[in-house]
Design a protein around this motif. Structure first.
Motif, PDB file in Angstrom:
ATOM      1  N   ASP A 118       4.741  -2.850  -1.737  1.00  0.00           N
ATOM      2  CA  ASP A 118       4.053  -4.113  -1.968  1.00  0.00           C
ATOM      3  C   ASP A 118       4.264  -5.102  -0.833  1.00  0.00           C
ATOM      4  OD1 ASP A 118       3.219  -3.088  -4.326  1.00  0.00           O
ATOM      5  OD2 ASP A 118       4.548  -4.260  -5.603  1.00  0.00           O
ATOM      6  N   TYR A 119       5.466  -5.093  -0.230  1.00  0.00           N
ATOM      7  CA  TYR A 119       5.708  -6.112   0.797  1.00  0.00           C
ATOM      8  C   TYR A 119       4.882  -5.884   2.048  1.00  0.00           C
ATOM      9  CZ  TYR A 119       9.298  -2.726   2.252  1.00  0.00           C
ATOM     10  OH  TYR A 119       9.974  -1.595   2.627  1.00  0.00           O
ATOM     11  N   ARG A 146       1.694  -5.015   1.780  1.00  0.00           N
ATOM     12  CA  ARG A 146       0.475  -5.716   1.374  1.00  0.00           C
ATOM     13  C   ARG A 146       0.661  -7.223   1.556  1.00  0.00           C
ATOM     14  NH1 ARG A 146      -1.222  -5.166  -4.818  1.00  0.00           N
ATOM     15  NH2 ARG A 146       0.798  -6.183  -4.904  1.00  0.00           N
ATOM     16  N   SER A 162       7.243  -4.673  12.729  1.00  0.00           N
ATOM     17  CA  SER A 162       8.245  -5.612  12.242  1.00  0.00           C
ATOM     18  C   SER A 162       8.567  -5.403  10.762  1.00  0.00           C
ATOM     19  CB  SER A 162       7.762  -7.034  12.527  1.00  0.00           C
ATOM     20  OG  SER A 162       8.298  -7.941  11.616  1.00  0.00           O
ATOM     21  N   HIS A 163       7.554  -5.151   9.939  1.00  0.00           N
ATOM     22  CA  HIS A 163       7.847  -5.085   8.509  1.00  0.00           C
ATOM     23  C   HIS A 163       8.138  -3.688   7.992  1.00  0.00           C
ATOM     24  CE1 HIS A 163       7.380  -9.194   6.918  1.00  0.00           C
ATOM     25  NE2 HIS A 163       6.748  -9.365   8.070  1.00  0.00           N
ATOM     26  N   LYS A 183      11.511  -1.401  10.275  1.00  0.00           N
ATOM     27  CA  LYS A 183      12.927  -1.667  10.027  1.00  0.00           C
ATOM     28  C   LYS A 183      13.380  -1.011   8.726  1.00  0.00           C
ATOM     29  CE  LYS A 183      16.501  -5.119  10.209  1.00  0.00           C
ATOM     30  NZ  LYS A 183      16.889  -6.509  10.121  1.00  0.00           N
ATOM     31  N   ASN A 184      12.524  -1.048   7.720  1.00  0.00           N
ATOM     32  CA  ASN A 184      12.867  -0.393   6.464  1.00  0.00           C
ATOM     33  C   ASN A 184      12.859   1.121   6.609  1.00  0.00           C
ATOM     34  OD1 ASN A 184      13.105  -2.379   4.099  1.00  0.00           O
ATOM     35  ND2 ASN A 184      11.395  -3.165   5.282  1.00  0.00           N
ATOM     36  N   PRO A 198      20.536  -5.518   4.390  1.00  0.00           N
ATOM     37  CA  PRO A 198      21.294  -6.612   3.798  1.00  0.00           C
ATOM     38  C   PRO A 198      21.695  -6.348   2.345  1.00  0.00           C
ATOM     39  CG  PRO A 198      18.978  -7.200   4.050  1.00  0.00           C
ATOM     40  CD  PRO A 198      19.183  -5.912   4.774  1.00  0.00           C
ATOM     41  N   ARG A 199      20.975  -5.431   1.685  1.00  0.00           N
ATOM     42  CA  ARG A 199      21.270  -5.207   0.273  1.00  0.00           C
ATOM     43  C   ARG A 199      22.635  -4.571   0.052  1.00  0.00           C
ATOM     44  NH1 ARG A 199      15.746  -2.313  -0.854  1.00  0.00           N
ATOM     45  NH2 ARG A 199      16.213  -1.809   1.305  1.00  0.00           N
ATOM     46  N   PHE A 214       1.457 -12.093  -5.580  1.00  0.00           N
ATOM     47  CA  PHE A 214       1.336 -10.817  -6.270  1.00  0.00           C
ATOM     48  C   PHE A 214       2.182 -10.787  -7.536  1.00  0.00           C
ATOM     49  CE2 PHE A 214       0.247  -9.689  -1.872  1.00  0.00           C
ATOM     50  CZ  PHE A 214      -1.005  -9.172  -2.098  1.00  0.00           C
ATOM     51  N   THR A 219       9.254  -6.595  -5.404  1.00  0.00           N
ATOM     52  CA  THR A 219       8.803  -5.628  -4.406  1.00  0.00           C
ATOM     53  C   THR A 219       7.848  -6.250  -3.394  1.00  0.00           C
ATOM     54  OG1 THR A 219       7.064  -4.960  -5.919  1.00  0.00           O
ATOM     55  CG2 THR A 219       9.067  -3.648  -5.931  1.00  0.00           C
ATOM     56  N   SER A 220       7.396  -7.478  -3.653  1.00  0.00           N
ATOM     57  CA  SER A 220       6.430  -8.076  -2.742  1.00  0.00           C
ATOM     58  C   SER A 220       7.096  -8.788  -1.574  1.00  0.00           C
ATOM     59  CB  SER A 220       5.536  -9.060  -3.490  1.00  0.00           C
ATOM     60  OG  SER A 220       4.744  -8.354  -4.411  1.00  0.00           O
ATOM     61  N   LEU A 221       8.419  -8.881  -1.607  1.00  0.00           N
ATOM     62  CA  LEU A 221       9.130  -9.476  -0.480  1.00  0.00           C
ATOM     63  C   LEU A 221       9.878  -8.371   0.253  1.00  0.00           C
ATOM     64  CD1 LEU A 221      10.483 -12.650  -2.276  1.00  0.00           C
ATOM     65  CD2 LEU A 221       8.941 -12.645  -0.332  1.00  0.00           C
ATOM     66  N   ASN A 222       9.882  -8.472   1.576  1.00  0.00           N
ATOM     67  CA  ASN A 222      10.543  -7.450   2.384  1.00  0.00           C
ATOM     68  C   ASN A 222      12.064  -7.570   2.238  1.00  0.00           C
ATOM     69  OD1 ASN A 222      11.453  -5.722   4.394  1.00  0.00           O
ATOM     70  ND2 ASN A 222       9.696  -6.172   5.698  1.00  0.00           N
ATOM     71  N   PRO A 223      12.716  -6.511   1.788  1.00  0.00           N
ATOM     72  CA  PRO A 223      14.152  -6.612   1.488  1.00  0.00           C
ATOM     73  C   PRO A 223      15.046  -6.855   2.701  1.00  0.00           C
ATOM     74  CG  PRO A 223      13.404  -4.334   1.308  1.00  0.00           C
ATOM     75  CD  PRO A 223      12.173  -5.188   1.451  1.00  0.00           C
ATOM     76  N   VAL A 224      14.569  -6.535   3.913  1.00  0.00           N
ATOM     77  CA  VAL A 224      15.478  -6.636   5.056  1.00  0.00           C
ATOM     78  C   VAL A 224      15.363  -7.955   5.822  1.00  0.00           C
ATOM     79  CG1 VAL A 224      15.625  -4.144   5.343  1.00  0.00           C
ATOM     80  CG2 VAL A 224      13.948  -5.427   6.659  1.00  0.00           C
ATOM     81  N   TYR A 225      14.500  -8.850   5.382  1.00  0.00           N
ATOM     82  CA  TYR A 225      14.415 -10.149   6.057  1.00  0.00           C
ATOM     83  C   TYR A 225      14.718 -11.283   5.078  1.00  0.00           C
ATOM     84  CZ  TYR A 225      12.112  -7.651   9.849  1.00  0.00           C
ATOM     85  OH  TYR A 225      11.830  -6.792  10.866  1.00  0.00           O
ATOM     86  N   PHE A 259      18.538 -13.459   1.176  1.00  0.00           N
ATOM     87  CA  PHE A 259      17.691 -12.272   1.128  1.00  0.00           C
ATOM     88  C   PHE A 259      17.082 -12.166  -0.270  1.00  0.00           C
ATOM     89  CE2 PHE A 259      20.382 -11.328   4.732  1.00  0.00           C
ATOM     90  CZ  PHE A 259      19.451 -10.793   5.617  1.00  0.00           C
ATOM     91  N   HIS A 273      17.006  -9.979  -2.524  1.00  0.00           N
ATOM     92  CA  HIS A 273      17.809  -9.437  -3.627  1.00  0.00           C
ATOM     93  C   HIS A 273      18.846 -10.421  -4.135  1.00  0.00           C
ATOM     94  CE1 HIS A 273      20.510  -8.627  -0.219  1.00  0.00           C
ATOM     95  NE2 HIS A 273      21.468  -8.661  -1.106  1.00  0.00           N
TER      96      HIS A 273
END
Lengths: 306, 354
Positions: free
Chosen positions: A203-204, A206, A221-222, A225-226, A301-302, B121, B126-132, B176, B178
């Protein structure tokens, strides 16, 4: 962070002891003792006994092992039976060759594997994708000894572009680095591709597009990295594996690195040298895994410890 | 009972809604005419959006309601032209503030996305990028469209965070995703959508993933932002309660077509289409002790094999022979209320009404 690293290092010691114990037992189980192997069949049986006694090989295996561990803790890994030199000196002599080969191979793997994976994912199911993926599959599945020999035949023997074996200048490392790097590149490209494709469904991605970002920015960039999180972990472990010596490649191309001395030591039942090099390789793999974990925590970061 | 729900809104909203009923006078922010978005699959053409016309006046909250798969999200994504393959817009027009969007280049659409039209959304997780960090992700929405420095973007983001009610906005800037709760994450998404002061904000089921108390907060926040800015909102939902809470005007969609459209009070008070009635009846009523909840019989039709005649006829309690023969048009019932049902064809008005 420091606490975590210290903990990991402390955990590494029991692993090293266990590895050397297993090796000790295995070497005592396989037929053929070092003295017989060294002296060949012309020697009198009594003399063999004398040598065995002198080398401490008649003592019970656990006593031998205990002595070995105690000496190793003092930094003394014994003398090579065959080369009559300090094991640590031999390893430190061989290691630079292995490091060089590992660095060249890793560079080949990264600079080919990662871009190939990205292109394949972006151009999924096109000719480019298929070409890259077949090439990676070949890298992963062709045995090194076969690919290596073919390359030697073509580029060194037939075309004469590169030397066949040796380790005297960077030129000598080109073929071994390609053979070794191709294998890692294949794994990296396939993993990068599949992860990137998976991440692009999120989703991110999108959201990033809905923000008005261009497709290149979205991917680089998006998504990247993931997608690279597992790839980087694997790369760190690959490098550890490469530093542990590429037995086949080193043997084929005549590079006296860690892999070569380990195989030679095995052939001559040179127990101290074999023990020493296996322990050294184990330590490198342990450090590699630790670096992989730290890299992962740094990138994601998680799982970063607060 | 819906009237009760709606009456809970602040009194000053009522006047707005009444002006919404007069509708035509207001400036049109978005005019979708006969939009057709089809998916070309191996099994055939799926007409996910099949001739939909929608208008959203300036500063209004317009709701699109319908079951899953009725084409509401595809309609919204068509505006942004973020339809994934094998789908594409095959006809119709989308005018945003007088500017035609259909047929615009990829480059030109990129400038519109996030700037003039933004989206919230369903899944804030899930709509936000977890690594930024969330701050970085919202800043990006500014820097891609405006020539501002990093510091200035940061200031604007923090202002926006405060406006959407994120506590400790400065600290949250470097959090972040999360590390935030679902409600806070959705506030971040709203901040991202509002930060460029878009003309239109599309909210695709913005509260479905949130619990009911947070839902109310988020809806009120959206309403407040909409009142303060010049942004129109297109709210996609399947929840009639959400519609009653904040919408001015409602479109009810079914199988790719608009079935009924009316100002919100008109729709709840004088529900006309049998499908809309079914949707409203499926809401549990606290005043009645019913054993089973009402549900519309049958299933949403497979868009590859649409029934002949009215798309809803196989499930409709009032279906007449002609419903299975030809497709009804949208019939005008006055008060800005239109229904796609033969029961309301001229001269038959009010057939199934009460």
């Amino acid at each position: 962070m420091a606490k975590y690293i210290i903990k990991r290092i402390l955990v590494a010691f029991p692993v090293l002891v266990a590895v050397s114990l297993i090796l000790f037992i295995m070497l005592n189980v396989v037929p053929g003792d070092p003295v017989t192997v060294m002296m060949r069949e012309h020697i009198k049986p009594e003399l063999i006994e004398v040598f065995k006694e002198r080398m401490g090989l008649n003592e019970p295996i656990f006593v031998q092992f205990g002595k070995y561990v105690l000496n190793a803790l003092r930094g003394d890994f014994g003398m090579s039976y065959k080369l009559k030199r300090d094991v640590s000196a031999l390893i430190l002599e061989a290691f630079p060759h292995t490091i060089k080969l590992a660095i060249y191979a890793a560079l080949v793997a990264w600079f080919i594997g990662i871009p190939a994976g990205i292109f394949s994912a972006v151009k999924q199911n096109t000719l480019v994708d298929r070409a890259f993926m077949s090439f990676s599959l070949m890298g992963v599945s062709l045995p090194v000894f076969w690919a290596g020999l073919l390359m030697q035949y073509l580029f060194a023997f037939k075309l004469g572009w590169l030397p066949v074996t040796g380790y005297y200048s960077p030129k000598y490392y080109v073929l071994p680095a390609i053979v070794l790097g191709w294998q890692s590149a294949g794994t990296i490209a396939r993993l990068t591709r599949s992860n990137l494709l998976e991440v692009m469904k999120n989703d991110y991605i999108r959201t990033a597009r809905a923000k008005g970002l261009g497709e290149a920015v979205v991917v680089v960039s998006h998504a990247l990295k993931n997608a690279m999180l597992p790839v980087v972990t694997m790369m760190a472990m690959q490098v550890a594996g490469l530093l542990g010596g590429a037995v086949m490649t080193e043997s084929i191309f005549g590079i006296p690195g860690l892999g070569r001395i380990t195989v030679d030591a095995m052939g001559t039942r040179d127990m101290p040298l074999l023990q020493g090099s296996v322990l050294f390789i184990t330590a490198i793999i342990i450090i590699g895994n630790m670096v992989a974990d730290l890299l992962y925590a740094f990138l994601d970061p998680r799982i970063r410890v607060e | 009972m819906m009237t009760n729900l709606a009456a809970n809104r602040a009194a000053d909203r009522i006047t707005d809604i009444e002006s919404g009923i007069q509708g035509a006078a207001a400036q049109e922010m978005l005019v979708i005419k006969d939009l057709k978005t089809h998916f070309f699959t191996q099994k055939g053409v799926v007409p996910a959006v099949d001739g939909v016309s929608i208008r959203i006046p300036e500063k209004q909250v317009m709701g699109i309601v319908g079951e899953s798969g009725c084409g509401k999200s595809v309609t919204a994504m068509s505006i942004l032209q973020l339809i994934s393959r094998p789908g594409r817009i095959v006809g119709g027009s989308i005018m945003l503030d007088g500017e035609e969007l259909v047929g615009k280049s990829v480059r030109a659409m990129r400038d519109i996305r996030g700037d003039k039209v933004s989206v919230i959304f369903q899944e804030p997780m899930t709509s936000l990028n977890p690594v930024y960090t969330v701050g970085r992700q919202v800043s990006e929405a500014i820097t891609v469209h405006r020539h501002v420095g990093k510091q200035e973007a940061r200031q604007q983001v923090i202002e926006m965070f405060k406006a959407v009610g994120i506590p400790e906005a400065e600290r949250r800037f470097s959090s972040f995703p999360h590390q935030l709760s679902g409600g806070l994450r959705q506030r971040v998404m709203i901040a991202m959508a509002m930060v460029c002061q878009p003309k239109l904000m599309i909210a695709d089921e913005p509260t479905t993933a949130l619990d009911v108390t947070i839902e109310a907060q988020i809806l009120h926040l959206m309403r407040r932002l909409e009142e303060k800015s010049n942004t129109s909102i297109m709210l996609i939902t399947h929840n009639m309660g959400v519609v009653a809470e904040i919408c001015d005007f409602v479109y009810v969609m079914y199988a790719g077509k608009v079935m009924e459209q009316a100002p919100v009070f008109e729709l709840f008070d004088h529900t006309k289409h049998p499908y809309t009635k079914g949707l409203l009846n499926s809401i549990p009523k606290p005043t009645e002790e019913k054993q089973r909840l009402y549900n519309i019989k049958g299933m949403v039709p497979n868009l590859l094999r649409l029934p002949k005649g009215c798309r809803f006829s196989p499930r409709c309690e009032y279906a007449m022979p002609e419903c299975r023969e030809s497709e009804p048009e949208l019939y005008d019932c006055g008060k800005n209320h239109k229904v796609r049902c033969f029961l309301y064809q001229k001269g038959q008005g009010g057939g199934a009404d009460e």
